[in-house]
Design an enzyme around this catalytic site. Structure first.
Site, PDB file in Angstrom:
ATOM      1  N   ARG A  51     -13.775   1.690   8.937  1.00 21.76           N
ATOM      2  CA  ARG A  51     -13.978   1.112  10.272  1.00 21.76           C
ATOM      3  C   ARG A  51     -14.657   2.082  11.225  1.00 21.76           C
ATOM      4  O   ARG A  51     -15.365   1.663  12.136  1.00 21.76           O
ATOM      5  CB  ARG A  51     -12.640   0.660  10.860  1.00 21.76           C
ATOM      6  CG  ARG A  51     -12.096  -0.614  10.244  1.00 21.76           C
ATOM      7  CD  ARG A  51     -10.827  -1.060  10.935  1.00 21.76           C
ATOM      8  NE  ARG A  51      -9.756  -0.082  10.783  1.00 21.76           N
ATOM      9  CZ  ARG A  51      -8.547  -0.213  11.326  1.00 21.76           C
ATOM     10  NH1 ARG A  51      -8.271  -1.272  12.071  1.00 21.76           N
ATOM     11  NH2 ARG A  51      -7.624   0.701  11.120  1.00 21.76           N
ATOM     12  N   HIS A 237       4.529   1.657 -13.172  1.00 19.48           N
ATOM     13  CA  HIS A 237       4.405   2.883 -13.966  1.00 19.48           C
ATOM     14  C   HIS A 237       5.330   2.887 -15.184  1.00 19.48           C
ATOM     15  O   HIS A 237       4.891   3.074 -16.324  1.00 19.48           O
ATOM     16  CB  HIS A 237       4.718   4.105 -13.102  1.00 19.48           C
ATOM     17  CG  HIS A 237       3.696   4.396 -12.057  1.00 19.48           C
ATOM     18  ND1 HIS A 237       2.364   4.088 -12.190  1.00 19.48           N
ATOM     19  CD2 HIS A 237       3.807   4.989 -10.843  1.00 19.48           C
ATOM     20  CE1 HIS A 237       1.704   4.458 -11.110  1.00 19.48           C
ATOM     21  NE2 HIS A 237       2.560   5.004 -10.279  1.00 19.48           N
ATOM     22  N   LYS A 328      13.781   9.781  -6.067  1.00 22.72           N
ATOM     23  CA  LYS A 328      13.291  10.796  -5.139  1.00 22.72           C
ATOM     24  C   LYS A 328      14.356  11.869  -4.945  1.00 22.72           C
ATOM     25  O   LYS A 328      15.547  11.631  -5.120  1.00 22.72           O
ATOM     26  CB  LYS A 328      12.959  10.156  -3.784  1.00 22.72           C
ATOM     27  CG  LYS A 328      11.933   9.037  -3.835  1.00 22.72           C
ATOM     28  CD  LYS A 328      10.537   9.572  -4.037  1.00 22.72           C
ATOM     29  CE  LYS A 328       9.499   8.470  -3.877  1.00 22.72           C
ATOM     30  NZ  LYS A 328       8.126   8.972  -4.084  1.00 22.72           N
TER      31      LYS A 328
END
Length: 479
Positions: A51, A237, A328
């Site tokens: 943009r 994945h 995580k």
């Protein structure tokens, strides 16, 4: 052994989201390394599209990216590479800029449209490409995950893409599939006589697929909290890794033959029972915030960890569990596939001798390689003492480092230009994966259960071992 350099014919690549994070970290450096390796030729064009910005700012962005991400780049080669680059300002939802893009590309060359943008823009950009007349039979469109949020949105996205492009022109990337070790999984299975006869439920006790990350979600918490580990990692994945381990031999190593076999695996997956699933969220640790703090949502019930046991209902794998785990803030950054073979039916060395399962380990990160854990006699005098040692099956010593250091994105980009879809997902494959994952996610959302808590730098919630339900095997350590 040096790998043979086979250049691709000159092409035009339009990079949407040209100054975004993925472009900076992976796409621009990968294109430069293939240019330096003489696989991307000087006649090619790389057109940035975003943009805001202009050609000068895009060139500055690219130079900084290469200098930071590439090892000892040659200034002269960088200058030559930057001659391939130009920029077109446009907005995916507005008319301005699209005629200029159409004029910038060459209809007599392969055109690759790489959409490194928000998934919400995939459909609108594809339709704009078609609407401005920039698509033809030589065009390809490249999409980053996620491919939809659920089955309904995946179907809608596929339908939108097919308005402009045929399925043979759509490249849905999963960079895990382009890692060297994953490619060698195919070679080990289908280019060697001694693995395939034991690659089944008669000899394999279980398969463990782990993708552990040491980082948290801070910096992308708002996005991550809307998807969670199941949508972000398992549905794509880990599912792809499972398919490559479990698939039947394709009749030939060609894109649709390989993807047909992967699709059969997904459709053979049984519904996962609730007792075979554990979800978790990491707790705070000193100055590192908890998942809820990083996500900016104190009431979040989104999982940062998930472990589940999958069963495949076919003759090859019936009765052999596949354990998937991702999370995580775990102990280490590790991605691996472990094939755990069954123990011997009879031990000849007498009682008290500890025999461990043979394990074939394919490590994707941080250090790609393959090892086989085998039992040997401990060296020295004193009788038959047994110990388990890793048999190194990595290839760097035998083959040298050429080609082994290439990133997954380098391979994926070149495959797009060559028209090779083997490492990319087909539309029906994506939809089948969502059809399997949706009921699991819907059940969580309906029940409203809070995920289990786990400490940072751990292996996840203690409850994750419960999915083994008293069976002898346990999770391999994350290290």
């Amino acid at each position: 052994m040096r790998s043979k350099v086979i250049p691709v014919e000159p092409f035009d690549l339009v990079l949407f989201g040209a100054t975004g994070d993925l472009s900076r970290r992976e796409i621009i450096p990968s294109l430069y390394r293939r240019f330096a390796g003489k696989q991307v030729l000087p006649g090619s064009k790389i057109i940035g599209a975003s943009r805001s910005g202009n050609t000068d700012s895009f060139l500055e962005f690219a130079r900084a990216s290469i200098s930071k991400r590439c090892k000892d780049p040659d200034p002269g080669t960088i200058d030559d590479f930057l001659k391939l680059l130009s920029f077109v300002p446009l907005d995916a939802r507005l008319d301005a800029g699209w005629p200029e893009l159409r004029q910038a590309i060459r209809s007599d060359r392969i055109q690759a449209y790489y959409l490194s943008v928000s998934p919400s823009l995939f459909g609108p950009i594809a339709e704009r490409i078609g609407g401005c007349g920039a698509a033809n039979r030589s065009s390809r469109i490249v999409l980053e995950k996620p491919f939809g949020y659920d089955l309904e949105s995946a179907r809608s996205l596929n339908a939108s893409l097919l308005k402009t492009f045929s399925e043979s022109q759509i490249y849905r990337t999963d960079h895990y599939l382009a890692k060297e070790t994953v490619q060698n999984l195919m070679a080990i299975r289908f280019a060697n006589a001694f693995f395939e006869p034991i690659w089944n439920n008669k000899y394999v006790e279980n398969v463990q697929i782990t993708v552990a990350e040491s980082i948290g979600v801070k910096g992308r918490g708002e996005y991550y909290d809307s998807v969670g580990a199941m949508r972000d990692m398992v549905q794509n994945h880990l599912m792809q890794l499972l398919c490559l381990v479990a698939m039947e031999p394709p009749w030939v190593y060609e894109p649709d033959a390989v993807r047909d076999e992967k699709l059969k695996v997904i459709k053979s997956l049984e519904i996962v029972r609730p007792e075979y699933i554990v979800r978790g969220q990491y707790l705070a640790d000193g100055d590192r915030g908890s998942y809820r703090e990083d996500a900016g949502n104190p009431d979040s019930k989104t999982e940062s960890f998930v472990a589940l046991r999958c069963n495949i209902a076919n003759w090859r794998w019936a009765g052999t569990p596949f354990y998937l785990r991702t999370g995580k803030r775990l102990r280490a950054r590790v991605s691996e596939v472990a094939i755990v073979f069954k123990k011997l039916p009879h031990l000849i060395f007498g009682k008290g001798k500890k025999i461990y399962n043979n394990v074939l380990v394919l490590r994707l990160q941080p250090d790609e390689g393959i090892t086989m854990n085998v039992m040997i006699k401990e060296p020295g005098l004193g009788g038959m003492r047994l110990e388990q040692v890793p048999l190194d099956m990595s290839f760097s010593d035998a083959l040298g480092s050429d080609g082994l250091s290439a990133s997954a994105y380098e391979r994926l980009i070149l495959d797009v230009i060559r028209g090779n879809q083997t490492l990319f997902m087909r539309g029906d494959e994506v939809e089948a994966a969502w059809a399997w994952a949706d009921p699991i996610i819907s059940q969580w959302e309906e029940n409203g259960e809070t995920p289990e808590s786990y400490s940072q730098n751990s292996e996840g919630p203690r409850e994750s071992v419960d999915i083994f339900y008293g069976e002898t095997p346990k999770w391999r350590p994350i290290e």
